[in-house]
Design a protein around this motif. Sequence first.
Motif, short mmCIF file in Angstrom:
data_model
loop_
_atom_site.label_atom_id
_atom_site.label_comp_id
_atom_site.label_asym_id
_atom_site.label_seq_id
_atom_site.Cartn_x
_atom_site.Cartn_y
_atom_site.Cartn_z
N ARG A 98 0.85 -1.20 0.00
CA ARG A 98 0.00 0.00 0.00
C ARG A 98 0.88 1.24 0.00
NH1 ARG A 98 -5.45 -0.72 3.00
NH2 ARG A 98 -5.73 -2.96 2.89
N ILE A 99 0.44 2.24 -0.77
CA ILE A 99 1.11 3.54 -0.77
C ILE A 99 0.04 4.62 -0.75
CG2 ILE A 99 3.16 2.72 -2.02
CD1 ILE A 99 1.98 4.18 -4.53
N ASP A 100 0.44 5.84 -0.47
CA ASP A 100 -0.48 6.98 -0.54
C ASP A 100 -0.74 7.32 -1.99
OD1 ASP A 100 1.07 8.71 2.25
OD2 ASP A 100 -0.60 7.29 2.22
N ARG A 101 -1.96 7.73 -2.29
CA ARG A 101 -2.32 8.12 -3.66
C ARG A 101 -1.40 9.22 -4.17
NH1 ARG A 101 -7.36 8.02 -7.05
NH2 ARG A 101 -8.09 6.42 -5.65
N ALA A 102 -0.94 10.09 -3.29
CA ALA A 102 -0.04 11.19 -3.69
C ALA A 102 1.30 10.69 -4.21
CB ALA A 102 0.17 12.14 -2.51
N ALA A 103 1.65 9.43 -3.90
CA ALA A 103 2.93 8.87 -4.35
C ALA A 103 2.87 8.30 -5.77
CB ALA A 103 3.39 7.78 -3.37
N SER B 55 -11.89 6.30 -2.87
CA SER B 55 -11.68 5.47 -1.68
C SER B 55 -10.80 4.24 -1.97
CB SER B 55 -13.02 5.01 -1.14
OG SER B 55 -13.70 4.24 -2.13
N VAL C 89 -7.85 1.66 -2.55
CA VAL C 89 -6.49 1.49 -2.02
C VAL C 89 -5.52 1.54 -3.19
CG1 VAL C 89 -4.94 -0.15 -0.87
CG2 VAL C 89 -7.29 0.13 -0.05
N VAL C 90 -4.42 2.27 -3.01
CA VAL C 90 -3.38 2.37 -4.03
C VAL C 90 -2.22 1.48 -3.61
CG1 VAL C 90 -1.82 3.94 -5.25
CG2 VAL C 90 -4.09 4.73 -4.55
N ARG D 113 1.71 -0.46 -4.91
CA ARG D 113 2.85 -0.41 -5.82
C ARG D 113 3.69 -1.68 -5.69
NH1 ARG D 113 6.56 3.85 -3.91
NH2 ARG D 113 7.15 2.21 -2.48
#
Length: 148
Positions: free
Chosen positions: A113-118, A136, A138-139, A141
Amino acid sequence: MMLTLRTARPADLGAVEALLSAAGLPLQGVADHLPQFVVAEREGALVAAAGLELYGTSALLRSVVVSEGQKGKGVGAELVQRLVERARADGLEALFLLTTTAADYFPRFGFVRIDRAALPTQLHASEELRGACPASAVVMRCIVERQP
């Protein structure tokens, strides 16, 4: 009942869209990226699909879908593994995905999981990030390990 994995062909679009619709997954952008999809076929019928949207050295893994009758048989895992291998062979650096239901499924393939901003800026061109997938989601990578 042998399962065959192959690259999607233009004639597969309707069957891929039907699988996605049945699973409640977005159709936006699928036609544009169909050449980067892998499909699973059993006895002449498409039973699963997954695709990549390529953006520079990154790609968005999208539309991983398995028909109800094939769930739990490893078909989805075969598709994801095939696309990770393709990304490695093509020299991509990272794969990203958005999910509302399968965040616990993808870590086995190296996704975290990562932040959408990443997310890399170029991925924002994807229909999935322009509203096809809910905010909503989950992002995740996966760093693609290069082969020596």
